[in-house]
Design an enzyme around this catalytic site. Structure first.
Site, PDB file in Angstrom:
ATOM      1  N   ARG A  34      11.000   4.195   8.623  1.00  0.00           N
ATOM      2  CA  ARG A  34       9.916   3.957   9.566  1.00  0.00           C
ATOM      3  C   ARG A  34       9.720   2.457   9.732  1.00  0.00           C
ATOM      4  O   ARG A  34       9.479   1.755   8.751  1.00  0.00           O
ATOM      5  CB  ARG A  34       8.634   4.626   9.052  1.00  0.00           C
ATOM      6  CG  ARG A  34       7.427   4.326   9.884  1.00  0.00           C
ATOM      7  CD  ARG A  34       6.203   5.156   9.484  1.00  0.00           C
ATOM      8  NE  ARG A  34       5.117   4.724  10.335  1.00  0.00           N
ATOM      9  CZ  ARG A  34       4.066   4.000   9.941  1.00  0.00           C
ATOM     10  NH1 ARG A  34       3.917   3.672   8.669  1.00  0.00           N
ATOM     11  NH2 ARG A  34       3.169   3.600  10.811  1.00  0.00           N
ATOM     12  N   GLU A  82       2.832   6.568   4.942  1.00  0.00           N
ATOM     13  CA  GLU A  82       2.735   5.433   4.007  1.00  0.00           C
ATOM     14  C   GLU A  82       2.021   5.891   2.755  1.00  0.00           C
ATOM     15  O   GLU A  82       1.013   6.583   2.821  1.00  0.00           O
ATOM     16  CB  GLU A  82       1.920   4.257   4.579  1.00  0.00           C
ATOM     17  CG  GLU A  82       2.591   3.481   5.671  1.00  0.00           C
ATOM     18  CD  GLU A  82       1.726   2.307   6.165  1.00  0.00           C
ATOM     19  OE1 GLU A  82       0.914   1.765   5.383  1.00  0.00           O
ATOM     20  OE2 GLU A  82       1.865   1.964   7.344  1.00  0.00           O
ATOM     21  N   TYR A 113      -3.822   5.552   0.654  1.00  0.00           N
ATOM     22  CA  TYR A 113      -3.793   4.605  -0.469  1.00  0.00           C
ATOM     23  C   TYR A 113      -4.877   4.883  -1.497  1.00  0.00           C
ATOM     24  O   TYR A 113      -4.633   4.769  -2.688  1.00  0.00           O
ATOM     25  CB  TYR A 113      -3.926   3.159   0.044  1.00  0.00           C
ATOM     26  CG  TYR A 113      -2.689   2.724   0.778  1.00  0.00           C
ATOM     27  CD1 TYR A 113      -1.606   2.176   0.099  1.00  0.00           C
ATOM     28  CD2 TYR A 113      -2.566   2.914   2.153  1.00  0.00           C
ATOM     29  CE1 TYR A 113      -0.447   1.806   0.760  1.00  0.00           C
ATOM     30  CE2 TYR A 113      -1.413   2.546   2.831  1.00  0.00           C
ATOM     31  CZ  TYR A 113      -0.360   1.990   2.131  1.00  0.00           C
ATOM     32  OH  TYR A 113       0.790   1.646   2.790  1.00  0.00           O
ATOM     33  N   ASN A 153      -1.423   7.984   6.449  1.00  0.00           N
ATOM     34  CA  ASN A 153      -1.244   6.945   5.433  1.00  0.00           C
ATOM     35  C   ASN A 153      -2.336   7.099   4.391  1.00  0.00           C
ATOM     36  O   ASN A 153      -3.516   7.197   4.737  1.00  0.00           O
ATOM     37  CB  ASN A 153      -1.363   5.538   6.043  1.00  0.00           C
ATOM     38  CG  ASN A 153      -0.240   5.222   7.021  1.00  0.00           C
ATOM     39  OD1 ASN A 153       0.747   5.970   7.115  1.00  0.00           O
ATOM     40  ND2 ASN A 153      -0.375   4.126   7.731  1.00  0.00           N
ATOM     41  N   GLN A 201       5.177  -7.908   9.394  1.00  0.00           N
ATOM     42  CA  GLN A 201       5.171  -8.074   7.944  1.00  0.00           C
ATOM     43  C   GLN A 201       6.524  -8.450   7.362  1.00  0.00           C
ATOM     44  O   GLN A 201       6.575  -8.981   6.254  1.00  0.00           O
ATOM     45  CB  GLN A 201       4.650  -6.797   7.281  1.00  0.00           C
ATOM     46  CG  GLN A 201       3.188  -6.521   7.628  1.00  0.00           C
ATOM     47  CD  GLN A 201       2.658  -5.270   6.968  1.00  0.00           C
ATOM     48  OE1 GLN A 201       2.773  -4.173   7.506  1.00  0.00           O
ATOM     49  NE2 GLN A 201       2.079  -5.402   5.795  1.00  0.00           N
ATOM     50  N   ASN A 237      -0.152   2.635  14.755  1.00  0.00           N
ATOM     51  CA  ASN A 237      -0.390   2.706  13.320  1.00  0.00           C
ATOM     52  C   ASN A 237      -1.854   2.373  13.050  1.00  0.00           C
ATOM     53  O   ASN A 237      -2.314   1.281  13.388  1.00  0.00           O
ATOM     54  CB  ASN A 237       0.481   1.692  12.575  1.00  0.00           C
ATOM     55  CG  ASN A 237       0.212   1.710  11.063  1.00  0.00           C
ATOM     56  OD1 ASN A 237       0.597   2.659  10.382  1.00  0.00           O
ATOM     57  ND2 ASN A 237      -0.475   0.701  10.554  1.00  0.00           N
ATOM     58  N   GLU A 238      -2.576   3.309  12.454  1.00  0.00           N
ATOM     59  CA  GLU A 238      -3.939   3.072  11.971  1.00  0.00           C
ATOM     60  C   GLU A 238      -4.837   2.381  12.994  1.00  0.00           C
ATOM     61  O   GLU A 238      -5.253   1.233  12.800  1.00  0.00           O
ATOM     62  CB  GLU A 238      -3.903   2.239  10.680  1.00  0.00           C
ATOM     63  CG  GLU A 238      -3.080   2.863   9.564  1.00  0.00           C
ATOM     64  CD  GLU A 238      -3.220   2.117   8.239  1.00  0.00           C
ATOM     65  OE1 GLU A 238      -3.791   1.021   8.232  1.00  0.00           O
ATOM     66  OE2 GLU A 238      -2.762   2.639   7.214  1.00  0.00           O
ATOM     67  N   GLU A 295       1.307  -9.220   3.418  1.00  0.00           N
ATOM     68  CA  GLU A 295       0.253  -8.204   3.264  1.00  0.00           C
ATOM     69  C   GLU A 295      -1.020  -8.670   3.999  1.00  0.00           C
ATOM     70  O   GLU A 295      -2.075  -8.841   3.427  1.00  0.00           O
ATOM     71  CB  GLU A 295       0.018  -7.909   1.784  1.00  0.00           C
ATOM     72  CG  GLU A 295      -1.072  -6.898   1.463  1.00  0.00           C
ATOM     73  CD  GLU A 295      -1.000  -5.549   2.204  1.00  0.00           C
ATOM     74  OE1 GLU A 295       0.102  -5.129   2.587  1.00  0.00           O
ATOM     75  OE2 GLU A 295      -2.070  -4.947   2.393  1.00  0.00           O
ATOM     76  N   TRP A 296      -0.880  -8.882   5.295  1.00  0.00           N
ATOM     77  CA  TRP A 296      -2.012  -9.179   6.182  1.00  0.00           C
ATOM     78  C   TRP A 296      -2.913 -10.275   5.609  1.00  0.00           C
ATOM     79  O   TRP A 296      -2.385 -11.326   5.241  1.00  0.00           O
ATOM     80  CB  TRP A 296      -2.752  -7.873   6.517  1.00  0.00           C
ATOM     81  CG  TRP A 296      -1.809  -6.833   7.075  1.00  0.00           C
ATOM     82  CD1 TRP A 296      -1.448  -5.650   6.500  1.00  0.00           C
ATOM     83  CD2 TRP A 296      -1.051  -6.916   8.319  1.00  0.00           C
ATOM     84  NE1 TRP A 296      -0.545  -4.986   7.311  1.00  0.00           N
ATOM     85  CE2 TRP A 296      -0.288  -5.740   8.421  1.00  0.00           C
ATOM     86  CE3 TRP A 296      -0.942  -7.863   9.354  1.00  0.00           C
ATOM     87  CZ2 TRP A 296       0.567  -5.475   9.497  1.00  0.00           C
ATOM     88  CZ3 TRP A 296      -0.096  -7.596  10.429  1.00  0.00           C
ATOM     89  CH2 TRP A 296       0.639  -6.424  10.487  1.00  0.00           C
ATOM     90  N   TRP A 302       5.531   3.115   1.118  1.00  0.00           N
ATOM     91  CA  TRP A 302       5.273   1.752   1.552  1.00  0.00           C
ATOM     92  C   TRP A 302       5.437   0.855   0.340  1.00  0.00           C
ATOM     93  O   TRP A 302       4.638   0.966  -0.572  1.00  0.00           O
ATOM     94  CB  TRP A 302       3.861   1.594   2.146  1.00  0.00           C
ATOM     95  CG  TRP A 302       3.634   0.203   2.638  1.00  0.00           C
ATOM     96  CD1 TRP A 302       3.156  -0.866   1.927  1.00  0.00           C
ATOM     97  CD2 TRP A 302       3.924  -0.295   3.955  1.00  0.00           C
ATOM     98  NE1 TRP A 302       3.134  -2.001   2.704  1.00  0.00           N
ATOM     99  CE2 TRP A 302       3.593  -1.662   3.948  1.00  0.00           C
ATOM    100  CE3 TRP A 302       4.448   0.286   5.118  1.00  0.00           C
ATOM    101  CZ2 TRP A 302       3.771  -2.468   5.088  1.00  0.00           C
ATOM    102  CZ3 TRP A 302       4.611  -0.515   6.233  1.00  0.00           C
ATOM    103  CH2 TRP A 302       4.262  -1.874   6.205  1.00  0.00           C
TER     104      TRP A 302
END
Ligand code: GBH
Length: 449
Positions: free
Chosen positions: A74, A362, A294, A292, A17, A162-163, A412-413, A405
Site C-alpha cells: 500500500r 495500517e 493504533y 487503520n 513520508q 487516507n484518514e 512521522e509528520w 505500518w
C-alpha cells in the site's frame, strides 16, 4: 488461523513520508512542504525534502518488499507530482514514476494498493481555501480520474482518502498537521468536502469503465472508552466517537450524518456547506473499506478548552483523553491494547451490517529504544494485533488483509524523523536500509501461511 484463502499480507507507506525529491521532476509544493518550513511546526525542523529518498531508491525498496514476501503493498501518490498546481498542467514524469513502481510490483507478484490522497494537498489549492472549499472536492475527483485513466490498466485497488479525520480535524481544527489551521466552521466544512471529494472521485473513476476495479476509503478508527460509567463520561465518549469515527462512517455507510452532531458541535450552527444531494454522492457503494488502528481513546468529561463558544475549534468538544489505563505504552505514549483492534472492526460491522469487505490498512508501533535492530517489542505488538484482527474475523467481520505500518522508517509528520515505525531501519545520513528483527519475523510469519 481463520483468515480466508487469498488473505493479503502487506506493508504500507505514503508519498510525503518516504519519497523525498520534493522539487524534482516538476513536483509542485504541497501543504506539507509549506507546513514543515514553518519554524516549530515539525519537531527538530525536519522536512520531507529528502525523507527515505524512495524516489531514487525505489528499486532497492522493491527488493526489500520482495524478500519480505508480502502479497500486497500500500503506497500513495503525490498529487502535486502529477498536477503541480493541483489542476490543469500534467507532469508526465510524475505519472512515469508511479508506473515504474507499479510494474515493478507486478513483476514481483505483489499487488499494488494505491492511495490517491495521504494528506498532501497541492499548495496551490490551499491558497484558494483548501478543503474548506467545495471546489477542492471537484479538483480531487478530476485528479483521481486522471490517475485512474493512466494507471487503471495495472492497478485494481484504489483508495481515495487516507484518514480524512486527520486531513480535516487535525489539519484545520487542531492545527498540528498541515495546513496548521485552528477553526470551527472551516474544519467541519473540510470534513464534508473531503467526503464529497471521495464520493465524486469514486464516481469519476467508475465512469472510466475499466474492468475489475475496486474502490475504497481508509479510516482511522480509535474506539472511545469512557473512563467511568458516569453519564457524563459516557456522553463524552459518545462525543469523541462522533468526532473521530461516526461523522465519517455514518454518511459513508449509513446515509446520514450522526443525529448527535448538533450537540457535539453545538456552537457551530452554519452547515450550509452540506447541500441536498451530497449524501447520495458520499454514500456511493464501496468495494472495500480500510481501517487503520493504533490505539484506543480513554475519554473523560471535561470543560471546553476555549470558554468563548465563538472561538472554539472543531475538536474542542469537552473531553479529556489523557487519563490512560495502566498498560504498556509505545514510544509515542500510545497505550498498547490489541483488543481495540477487535472492537474497532466489530463496532463498524455492528453499526453497518452491509459493510463492504474490510482490510486493516495500517497497524504498527514505535518503541523508545528502536534505533537498533532487535525490536522484540514490535514483534509482540504485531503478533498480538494480528491475533486481535483474527478475533474480529471469527466474530463475522469480512476481513481480507492486514498491512503493517511501515516498510521503512519515515517522516512521522509533526514528529519528524524522531519516531521510527519501520520494519526496515533507515540510516538517514547514508540512506542505508537494514532489516530489523521484526522484518525477519514478519517474513517467516507470512511464509508459514
Ligand atoms: C497514521 O495515522 C497515518 O496514516 C500514517 O501516515 C502515520 O505515519 C501513522 O499513522 C503513524 O502515526 O501525536 O499529537 O501529533 C494514525 C493516526 C492521527 C495518530 C494523528 C497521531 C497526531 C497526534 N494519527 N495523530 S500527535
Amino acid at each position: 488461523m481463520s483468515f480466508p484463502a487469498g488473505f493479503r499480507w502487506g506493508v504500507a507507506t505514503s508519498a510525503y513520508q518516504i519519497e523525498g525529491a520534493a522539487s524534482l521532476d516538476g513536483r509542485g509544493p504541497s501543504i506539507w512542504d509549506t507546513f514543515a518550513a514553518v519554524p516549530g511546526a515539525v519537531a527538530n525542523g525536519d522536512t520531507g525534502d529528502v525523507a527515505a529518498d524512495h524516489y531514487h531508491r525505489w528499486e532497492e525498496d522493491l527488493r526489500l518488499l520482495s524478500d519480505l514476501g508480502v502479497d500486497a503493498y500500500r503506497f500513495s501518490v503525490s498529487w502535486s507530482r502529477i498536477l503541480p498546481e493541483g489542476r490543469g498542467r500534467l507532469e508526465q514524469r510524475g505519472l512515469d514514476f508511479y508506473r515504474r513502481l507499479v510494474e515493478g510490483l507486478l513483476s514481483r507478484g505483489i499487488e499494488p494498493f494505491l492511495t490517491l490522497y495521504h494528506w498532501d494537498l497541492p499548495q496551490a489549492l490551499e491558497d484558494e481555501g483548501g478543503w474548506r472549499n467545495r471546489d477542492t472536492a471537484h479538483r480531487f475527483a478530476d485528479y483521481a480520474a486522471l490517475v485512474h485513466e493512466a494507471l487503471g490498466d495495472v492497478v485494481r485497488k484504489w483508495t481515495t482518502l487516507n484518514e480524512p479525520y486527520c486531513s480535516s480535524i487535525v489539519g484545520y481544527a487542531e492545527g498540528r498537521h498541515a495546513p496548521g489551521a485552528r477553526e470551527g466552521h472551516g474544519a467541519l466544512a473540510a470534513v464534508h468536502h473531503l467526503l464529497l471529494g471521495h464520493g465524486l472521485a469514486v464516481g469519476a473513476m467508475r465512469a472510466n469503465g475499466l474492468a475489475e476495479q475496486e474502490f475504497g476509503i481508509v479510516l482511522n478508527q480509535s474506539p472511545a472508552v469512557p473512563v467511568t460509567d458516569s453519564p457524563a463520561d459516557v456522553a463524552a465518549a459518545t462525543r469523541q466517537d462522533v468526532l473521530l469515527r461516526r461523522q465519517f462512517t455514518d454518511p459513508l455507510f449509513g446515509g446520514a450524518y450522526p443525529e448527535e452532531s448538533q450537540s457535539v458541535f453545538g456552537d457551530i450552527t452554519d452547515f450550509s456547506f452540506r447541500q441536498e444531494d451530497d449524501l447520495a454522492v458520499i454514500g456511493e457503494p464501496l468495494d472495500y473499506v480500510g481501517l487503520n488502528y493504533y490505539y484506543r481513546l480513554h475519554v473523560a468529561d471535561a470543560p471546553h478548552r476555549e470558554p468563548d463558544p465563538a472561538k472554539r475549534t472543531a475538536h474542542d468538544i469537552g473531553v479529556d483523553t489523557t487519563r490512560l489505563p495502566d498498560v504498556p505504552r509505545t514510544g509515542m505514549g500510545w497505550p498498547v491494547e490489541p483488543v481495540g483492534l477487535t472492537t474497532a472492526l466489530t463496532d463498524l460491522k455492528q453499526r453497518h451490517p452491509g459493510l463492504p469487505p474490510v482490510y486493516v490498512t495500517e497497524n504498527g508501533c514505535v518503541y523508545p529504544d528502536v534505533e537498533g535492530f532487535q525490536d522484540d517489542d514490535r514483534i509482540s505488538f504485531l503478533r498480538d494485533h494480528i491475533a486481535a484482527a483474527e478475533a474480529a474475523a471469527e466474530a463475522g467481520v469480512d476481513l481480507r488483509g492486514y498491512f503493517c505500518w511501515s516498510l521503512l522508517d519515515n517522516f512521522e509528520w509533526a514528529h519528524g524523523y524522531k519516531h521510527r515505525f519501520g520494519l526496515v531501519h533507515v540510516d538517514y545520513a547514508t540512506q542505508e536500509r537494514t532489516p530489523r528483527a521484526s522484518y525477519h519475523w514478519y517474513r517467516s510469519f507470512i511464509g508459514a501461511r
